[in-house]
Design a protein around this motif. Structure first.
Motif, PDB file in Angstrom:
ATOM      1  N   VAL A 152       6.917   3.379  11.690  1.00  0.00           N
ATOM      2  CA  VAL A 152       6.354   2.197  12.319  1.00  0.00           C
ATOM      3  C   VAL A 152       6.401   1.072  11.296  1.00  0.00           C
ATOM      4  CG1 VAL A 152       3.987   2.798  11.651  1.00  0.00           C
ATOM      5  CG2 VAL A 152       4.372   1.252  13.577  1.00  0.00           C
ATOM      6  N   GLY A 153       6.628  -0.137  11.761  1.00  0.00           N
ATOM      7  CA  GLY A 153       6.743  -1.248  10.821  1.00  0.00           C
ATOM      8  C   GLY A 153       6.053  -2.503  11.332  1.00  0.00           C
ATOM      9  N   VAL A 154       5.322  -3.159  10.459  1.00  0.00           N
ATOM     10  CA  VAL A 154       4.751  -4.472  10.763  1.00  0.00           C
ATOM     11  C   VAL A 154       5.037  -5.383   9.580  1.00  0.00           C
ATOM     12  CG1 VAL A 154       2.925  -3.687  12.305  1.00  0.00           C
ATOM     13  CG2 VAL A 154       2.504  -3.774   9.841  1.00  0.00           C
ATOM     14  N   ARG A 155       4.922  -6.670   9.822  1.00  0.00           N
ATOM     15  CA  ARG A 155       5.236  -7.650   8.786  1.00  0.00           C
ATOM     16  C   ARG A 155       3.984  -8.381   8.315  1.00  0.00           C
ATOM     17  NH1 ARG A 155       9.282  -6.801  12.189  1.00  0.00           N
ATOM     18  NH2 ARG A 155      11.419  -6.765  11.399  1.00  0.00           N
ATOM     19  N   TYR A 203      11.711 -11.503  14.695  1.00  0.00           N
ATOM     20  CA  TYR A 203      10.394 -10.895  14.543  1.00  0.00           C
ATOM     21  C   TYR A 203       9.571 -11.510  13.413  1.00  0.00           C
ATOM     22  CZ  TYR A 203      12.446  -7.808  17.905  1.00  0.00           C
ATOM     23  OH  TYR A 203      13.059  -7.325  19.041  1.00  0.00           O
ATOM     24  N   GLY A 204      10.197 -12.395  12.656  1.00  0.00           N
ATOM     25  CA  GLY A 204       9.445 -13.217  11.716  1.00  0.00           C
ATOM     26  C   GLY A 204       8.923 -14.458  12.411  1.00  0.00           C
ATOM     27  N   ALA A 205       9.597 -14.861  13.472  1.00  0.00           N
ATOM     28  CA  ALA A 205       9.215 -16.058  14.219  1.00  0.00           C
ATOM     29  C   ALA A 205       8.164 -15.778  15.286  1.00  0.00           C
ATOM     30  CB  ALA A 205      10.455 -16.671  14.877  1.00  0.00           C
ATOM     31  N   MET A 206       8.202 -14.609  15.900  1.00  0.00           N
ATOM     32  CA  MET A 206       7.334 -14.349  17.031  1.00  0.00           C
ATOM     33  C   MET A 206       5.842 -14.439  16.708  1.00  0.00           C
ATOM     34  SD  MET A 206       9.428 -14.394  19.360  1.00  0.00           S
ATOM     35  CE  MET A 206       8.102 -14.380  20.561  1.00  0.00           C
ATOM     36  N   PRO A 207       5.373 -14.064  15.498  1.00  0.00           N
ATOM     37  CA  PRO A 207       3.940 -14.242  15.218  1.00  0.00           C
ATOM     38  C   PRO A 207       3.467 -15.683  15.383  1.00  0.00           C
ATOM     39  CG  PRO A 207       4.892 -12.771  13.597  1.00  0.00           C
ATOM     40  CD  PRO A 207       6.035 -13.320  14.412  1.00  0.00           C
ATOM     41  N   PHE A 208       4.342 -16.652  15.156  1.00  0.00           N
ATOM     42  CA  PHE A 208       3.977 -18.051  15.342  1.00  0.00           C
ATOM     43  C   PHE A 208       3.748 -18.345  16.825  1.00  0.00           C
ATOM     44  CE2 PHE A 208       5.839 -17.885  11.205  1.00  0.00           C
ATOM     45  CZ  PHE A 208       5.284 -18.926  10.480  1.00  0.00           C
ATOM     46  N   VAL A 209       4.581 -17.756  17.668  1.00  0.00           N
ATOM     47  CA  VAL A 209       4.420 -17.934  19.115  1.00  0.00           C
ATOM     48  C   VAL A 209       3.129 -17.279  19.582  1.00  0.00           C
ATOM     49  CG1 VAL A 209       5.399 -17.391  21.383  1.00  0.00           C
ATOM     50  CG2 VAL A 209       6.900 -18.132  19.507  1.00  0.00           C
ATOM     51  N   PRO A 297      -2.046 -10.230   4.869  1.00  0.00           N
ATOM     52  CA  PRO A 297      -1.672 -10.417   6.276  1.00  0.00           C
ATOM     53  C   PRO A 297      -1.246 -11.865   6.529  1.00  0.00           C
ATOM     54  CG  PRO A 297      -3.690  -9.138   6.127  1.00  0.00           C
ATOM     55  CD  PRO A 297      -3.401  -9.649   4.743  1.00  0.00           C
ATOM     56  N   LEU A 298      -0.298 -12.055   7.407  1.00  0.00           N
ATOM     57  CA  LEU A 298       0.129 -13.405   7.775  1.00  0.00           C
ATOM     58  C   LEU A 298      -1.024 -14.089   8.501  1.00  0.00           C
ATOM     59  CD1 LEU A 298       2.601 -15.373   7.910  1.00  0.00           C
ATOM     60  CD2 LEU A 298       2.998 -14.465  10.216  1.00  0.00           C
ATOM     61  N   PRO A 299      -1.464 -15.253   8.013  1.00  0.00           N
ATOM     62  CA  PRO A 299      -2.624 -15.895   8.654  1.00  0.00           C
ATOM     63  C   PRO A 299      -2.306 -16.422  10.042  1.00  0.00           C
ATOM     64  CG  PRO A 299      -1.652 -17.355   7.020  1.00  0.00           C
ATOM     65  CD  PRO A 299      -0.950 -16.032   6.877  1.00  0.00           C
ATOM     66  N   GLY A 300      -3.354 -16.504  10.864  1.00  0.00           N
ATOM     67  CA  GLY A 300      -3.216 -17.052  12.196  1.00  0.00           C
ATOM     68  C   GLY A 300      -3.541 -18.531  12.220  1.00  0.00           C
ATOM     69  N   VAL A 301      -3.868 -19.036  13.392  1.00  0.00           N
ATOM     70  CA  VAL A 301      -4.140 -20.461  13.548  1.00  0.00           C
ATOM     71  C   VAL A 301      -5.518 -20.841  13.006  1.00  0.00           C
ATOM     72  CG1 VAL A 301      -4.475 -22.310  15.252  1.00  0.00           C
ATOM     73  CG2 VAL A 301      -2.578 -20.703  15.510  1.00  0.00           C
ATOM     74  N   THR A 302      -6.499 -19.982  13.228  1.00  0.00           N
ATOM     75  CA  THR A 302      -7.853 -20.270  12.766  1.00  0.00           C
ATOM     76  C   THR A 302      -8.133 -19.560  11.442  1.00  0.00           C
ATOM     77  OG1 THR A 302      -8.736 -18.409  14.053  1.00  0.00           O
ATOM     78  CG2 THR A 302      -8.700 -20.572  15.102  1.00  0.00           C
ATOM     79  N   ALA A 307      -2.324 -13.373  12.211  1.00  0.00           N
ATOM     80  CA  ALA A 307      -1.342 -13.610  13.276  1.00  0.00           C
ATOM     81  C   ALA A 307      -0.883 -12.278  13.866  1.00  0.00           C
ATOM     82  CB  ALA A 307      -0.139 -14.370  12.720  1.00  0.00           C
ATOM     83  N   PRO A 308      -0.819 -12.178  15.187  1.00  0.00           N
ATOM     84  CA  PRO A 308      -0.324 -10.938  15.792  1.00  0.00           C
ATOM     85  C   PRO A 308       1.087 -10.631  15.304  1.00  0.00           C
ATOM     86  CG  PRO A 308      -1.324 -12.355  17.448  1.00  0.00           C
ATOM     87  CD  PRO A 308      -1.169 -13.185  16.207  1.00  0.00           C
ATOM     88  N   ALA A 309       1.301  -9.413  14.877  1.00  0.00           N
ATOM     89  CA  ALA A 309       2.613  -9.004  14.385  1.00  0.00           C
ATOM     90  C   ALA A 309       3.320  -8.149  15.420  1.00  0.00           C
ATOM     91  CB  ALA A 309       2.471  -8.222  13.076  1.00  0.00           C
TER      92      ALA A 309
END
Length: 430
Positions: A152-155, A203-209, A297-302, A307-309
């Protein structure tokens, strides 16, 4: 652990697998040869040597346990897998017996009739009981199992501790801070990308969406409609594509980059930050930045959000066209076994799909923590539709990002075109 112990344990796994009940009714081949050559396709990683050493040990034990059997392993590029696999499905003579494949490809490959139903063997396999439910879902279509989860892999966000210390920067806690920090690095160090990004790095871009409230598509049970052109999704697309420019990652150099390209750049010391997976750890450790980076972890908006990975990962499956059904299933189980996954974690940083093996790995290796945190915060997946493999192979989303990055289209026009292409694929899939 000594090699002799590993080999002995692998042989135990293989003997156990050999005791599992076998079926052949769903194979397109009427042969089940017990000797001969088995062909295997595995993905080539950035820094592939450690993976190859683990696989070589599995293959050596398998060949020793099966007299008259030889295993040929070929490492294929991830980016061209669609063409290779399509050709293999169309020409069984050129097809491998066992294949590594992305978990997003499962439904499409099953629809194409390429993967063997191994439900009975997987159910009888003692180790399967410890499989993470999400991982098991990734090999399941309409209640039937078409492979074994491999990892399993997450970024998460890799960043250069030396660069941050030198410039007096703090680790970003929001996506807005991430962009500001990236530009600050680029301004102070023009020879570095601030945050290296790729126009072909879906899949590096989708967390932004996802972080901005957008979705790839909506629907369930095989019936989907694209949502990539929604207002929320467009906010995420704008956030990501705004990172392509001379003030961070010049479009001329970064528009064509994929995930492996971005990690290669970071590992080579050419970037202050990168979005990389747990599976990227070994490549980074082998690079120039060893000892001078950390992961969060990649930060989210708040502030404080993650950010969802994408819940990524790969599986190992048997092709329906194999003429070595029993041997191929046994080899699949050996490659996906607990011991192999533990070794691949040590060698490559791949997160195991077995819960007990993953817990043991996290307990002894600190670098796993941000990825486990990301998993716990909630991950997303692509539409569980055969259409996804078509959407992926046609580069629908990378084309959308690249159209925006190049300036040929604005976000609204590019996302609208991508949505139409996705909906056409969903319609074709039925």
């Amino acid at each position: 652990m000594k090699p002799s112990v590993r080999t002995a344990a692998l042989l135990t796994v293989l003997v156990t697998a050999a005791c599992a009940p076998q079926t052949s009714a769903n194979s397109s081949s009427d042969k089940d040869e017990k000797t001969g050559t088995l062909r295997v396709w595995l993905f080539r990683e950035v820094g592939n040597d450690p993976k190859q050493k683990v696989v070589d040990s599995v293959v050596g034990a398998f060949e020793k346990a099966h007299e008259g059997t030889e295993v040929e392993v070929e490492y294929i590029p991830v980016d061209t897998r669609a063409q290779r696999v399509k050709a293999a499905f169309n020409d069984p003579e050129s097809a491998p017996d066992v294949m590594e494949y992305g978990n997003t490809d499962t439904a499409g490959y099953v629809k194409d009739g390429g993967l063997l139903d191994v439900t009975r063997e997987f159910t009888a396999w003692k180790e399967a009981g410890s499989t993470d439910p999400t991982a098991r879902q990734s090999v399941t279509v309409d209640g039937k199992v078409y492979g074994a989860p491999f990892y399993v892999g997450v970024r998460a966000l890799y960043y250069r501790t030396d660069v941050f210390d030198e410039l007096g920067l703090k680790v970003p806690k929001t996506m807005a801070e991430l962009a500001t920090t990236a530009r600050a690095i680029r301004a102070a160090e023009p020879g570095l990308y601030g945050l290296v990004v790729g126009g072909a790095y879906t899949y590096g871009a989708m967390p932004f969406v996802w972080a901005h409230g957008g979705e790839i598509a909506t629907g369930k049970n095989g019936s989907y409609a694209s949502a990539i052109d929604s207002a929320a999704a467009q906010k995420g697309i704008k956030a990501y594509t705004s990172l392509f420019g001379d003030d961070n990652c010049p479009a001329a150099k970064c528009a064509g980059m994929g995930g492996n390209d971005t990690i290669t750049a970071f590992a080579a010391g050419k970037a202050g930050m990168a979005i990389g997976g747990d599976f990227s750890h070994t490549a980074v450790e082998a690079g120039k930045v060893k000892g001078r980076y950390a992961v969060v972890p990649l930060p989210g908006v708040t502030p404080g959000s993650i950010a969802p990975a994408f819940a990524g990962g790969n599986n190992i499956g048997v092709l329906k066209s194999t003429s070595h059904r029993t041997l191929a299933v046994e080899l699949m189980e050996a490659l996906a076994s607990k011991r192999t996954q533990a070794q691949l974690f040590d060698a490559m940083g791949f997160l195991p799909t077995f819960t007990d093996v993953r817990e043991a790995a996290a307990a002894r290796e600190p670098f796993v923590k941000p990825f486990v945190q990301t998993l716990a915060a909630g991950t997303r997946f692509v539409p569980a539709s055969p259409a996804w493999s078509q959407i992926d192979s046609r580069l629908v989303l990378p084309t959308m990002f690249q159209e925006v990055v190049s300036g040929r289209k604005d976000v609204a026009a590019a996302s609208s075109e991508a949505a139409r292409a996705m909906d056409d694929a969903f319609a074709d899939a039925g």
